[in-house]
Design an enzyme around this catalytic site. Structure first.
Site, PDB file in Angstrom:
ATOM      1  N   CYS A 185      65.006  15.132  28.421  1.00 14.73           N
ATOM      2  CA  CYS A 185      66.360  15.548  28.819  1.00 14.73           C
ATOM      3  C   CYS A 185      66.464  17.056  29.004  1.00 14.73           C
ATOM      4  CB  CYS A 185      67.374  15.084  27.777  1.00 14.73           C
ATOM      5  SG  CYS A 185      67.487  13.300  27.576  1.00 14.73           S
ATOM      6  N   CYS A 214      66.176  26.515  25.075  1.00 11.79           N
ATOM      7  CA  CYS A 214      67.651  26.546  25.115  1.00 11.79           C
ATOM      8  C   CYS A 214      68.214  27.862  24.597  1.00 11.79           C
ATOM      9  CB  CYS A 214      68.228  25.384  24.304  1.00 11.79           C
ATOM     10  SG  CYS A 214      67.764  23.753  24.909  1.00 11.79           S
ATOM     11  N   HIS A 244      63.849   9.606  22.195  1.00  9.73           N
ATOM     12  CA  HIS A 244      64.244   9.386  23.591  1.00  9.73           C
ATOM     13  C   HIS A 244      63.827   7.970  23.958  1.00  9.73           C
ATOM     14  CE1 HIS A 244      65.294  10.585  27.723  1.00  9.73           C
ATOM     15  NE2 HIS A 244      64.325   9.744  28.072  1.00  9.73           N
ATOM     16  N   CYS A 245      64.809   7.151  24.307  1.00  9.11           N
ATOM     17  CA  CYS A 245      64.556   5.733  24.546  1.00  9.11           C
ATOM     18  C   CYS A 245      64.414   5.456  26.043  1.00  9.11           C
ATOM     19  CB  CYS A 245      65.695   4.893  23.968  1.00  9.11           C
ATOM     20  SG  CYS A 245      65.437   3.112  24.161  1.00  9.11           S
ATOM     21  N   HIS A 260      66.721  18.588  17.515  1.00  9.00           N
ATOM     22  CA  HIS A 260      65.403  18.755  18.124  1.00  9.00           C
ATOM     23  C   HIS A 260      65.559  18.838  19.636  1.00  9.00           C
ATOM     24  CE1 HIS A 260      63.215  17.898  14.368  1.00  9.00           C
ATOM     25  NE2 HIS A 260      64.180  17.023  14.145  1.00  9.00           N
ATOM     26  N   HIS A 261      64.593  19.489  20.259  1.00  5.17           N
ATOM     27  CA  HIS A 261      64.615  19.617  21.715  1.00  5.17           C
ATOM     28  C   HIS A 261      63.937  18.412  22.336  1.00  5.17           C
ATOM     29  CE1 HIS A 261      64.866  21.887  25.516  1.00  5.17           C
ATOM     30  NE2 HIS A 261      63.716  21.294  25.804  1.00  5.17           N
ATOM     31  N   CYS A 262      64.609  17.787  23.288  1.00  5.09           N
ATOM     32  CA  CYS A 262      64.055  16.642  24.007  1.00  5.09           C
ATOM     33  C   CYS A 262      63.427  17.138  25.300  1.00  5.09           C
ATOM     34  CB  CYS A 262      65.141  15.607  24.294  1.00  5.09           C
ATOM     35  SG  CYS A 262      64.557  14.215  25.283  1.00  5.09           S
ATOM     36  N   SER A 263      62.149  16.916  25.455  1.00  2.91           N
ATOM     37  CA  SER A 263      61.457  17.382  26.658  1.00  2.91           C
ATOM     38  C   SER A 263      61.860  16.569  27.887  1.00  2.91           C
ATOM     39  CB  SER A 263      59.939  17.289  26.452  1.00  2.91           C
ATOM     40  OG  SER A 263      59.559  15.961  26.129  1.00  2.91           O
ATOM     41  N   CYS A 317      68.596  20.484  23.666  1.00  2.00           N
ATOM     42  CA  CYS A 317      68.527  20.248  22.231  1.00  2.00           C
ATOM     43  C   CYS A 317      69.575  19.196  21.872  1.00  2.00           C
ATOM     44  CB  CYS A 317      68.786  21.545  21.470  1.00  2.00           C
ATOM     45  SG  CYS A 317      67.372  22.672  21.462  1.00  2.00           S
TER      46      CYS A 317
END
Length: 314
Positions: free
Chosen positions: A94, A80, A104-105, A89-92, A97
């Site tokens: 989505c 980002c 992540h659900c 934190h960075h969501c792989s 960040c």
């Protein structure tokens, strides 16, 4: 009549919370955490990690950042291209960040973080109540089935199936909901439970904990009448958070005397020194301030000074 009212109300709140959890976009860091064009070009040209960290330290000097990586480096997202705020934190999945990311659900196909964590908790709570309500209403027919008092029709298998599904979901959701209630009381995210945030004095899993009552208010807000309604009432902006422990550098001690005292309830009391001055800190200057009161406790240990937050004002 009461049965129908309770049934429809619980179902409506369940659907509303689930909808808000799914369709609330994860909050991302603001533009102030992005590198300037010049810093970004210089960062990409540098090959030495030390030089890159120097650029990041210079860019982050006025940002409300307390935590670092395990190696004491500035937390930076190359994907980002921004400096990560605390608890971000960075969501792989989505590919962004996420502020105060919890996890992540896959059940809601969305990231659970600062913007929708309250909705997720309410979704679990109303799901729990809905399953309990279904299991309780079917229980009498299940008992009749078990004692062979239920008429021998195909409906009895539907009753059996409905009771076991409701009971199994109730047990599963209860464990998950209990775990997240514990997280709220400790003011931790799921990520922080497995990897404690690193402050200047090292990892501290309770660094953001302000006491159970204040931790609860940080998520649900300070107006209890809105706690059970899936509308956003969480305190703060998601980019900076009040901390239980602030480590002060020697050079910050000289800066603290120059900061203007904060005003709260007609009294003026200085804040402990923060990387971001009070006039710049949106969380401290909002109507619902996090005000630190009481005398400062200075405990000298291993050459560092620890300043504890004693209370909050909502």
């Amino acid at each position: 009549v009461v049965y129908l009212v309770v049934f429809h109300l619980s179902f409506f709140m369940f659907v509303w919370s689930y909808w808000k959890t799914i369709f609330t976009s994860p909050a991302s860091p603001t533009k102030e955490f992005c590198l300037s064009k010049a810093d970004k070009e210089q960062y990409e040209k540098e090959e030495r990690p030390e030089s890159q960290q120097e650029i990041l330290r210079r860019a982050a000097k006025d940002l409300p950042i307390y935590t670092t990586t395990a190696s004491r480096a500035i937390r930076y997202c190359d994907r980002c291209q921004l400096i990560k705020p605390d608890r971000c934190h960075h969501c792989s999945a989505c590919d962004i960040c996420v502020l105060k990311m919890d996890h992540h659900c896959p059940w809601v196909n969305n990231c659970v973080g600062f913007s929708n964590y309250k909705f997720f908790l309410l979704f679990l709570m109303y799901s729990l109540l809905y399953c309990l309500f279904v299991a309780a209403t079917v229980l009498q027919y299940f008992i009749k089935f078990w004692t062979n008092e239920l008429p021998d029709t195909h409906a009895k298998f539907h009753v059996l199936f409905l009771f076991f599904v409701a009971a199994m979901f109730f047990i599963s959701i209860l464990s998950l909901f209990s775990y997240h209630c514990w997280l709220v009381g400790k003011n931790r995210s799921t990520i922080e439970t497995f990897r404690a945030p690193t402050f200047r004095n090292g990892p501290d899993k309770n660094g953001f904990s302000l006491g159970c009552s204040k931790n609860l208010r940080e998520v649900f807000g300070d107006e209890k009448k809105y706690w059970l309604i899936p509308i956003f009432t969480s305190l703060g902006d998601g980019c900076n958070f009040p901390t239980r422990l602030v480590i002060m550098d020697p050079e910050q001690l000289t800066v603290s005397s120059q900061n203007e005292p904060a005003k709260s309830s007609g009294a003026s009391q200085p804040f402990p020194t923060r990387p971001l001055s009070e006039s710049q800190n949106r969380l401290l200057t909002s109507d619902c301030q996090w005000v630190e009161s009481g005398s400062e406790e200075e405990n000298v240990k291993s050459g560092s000074q620890h300043h504890f937050i004693s209370s909050l004002c909502f």
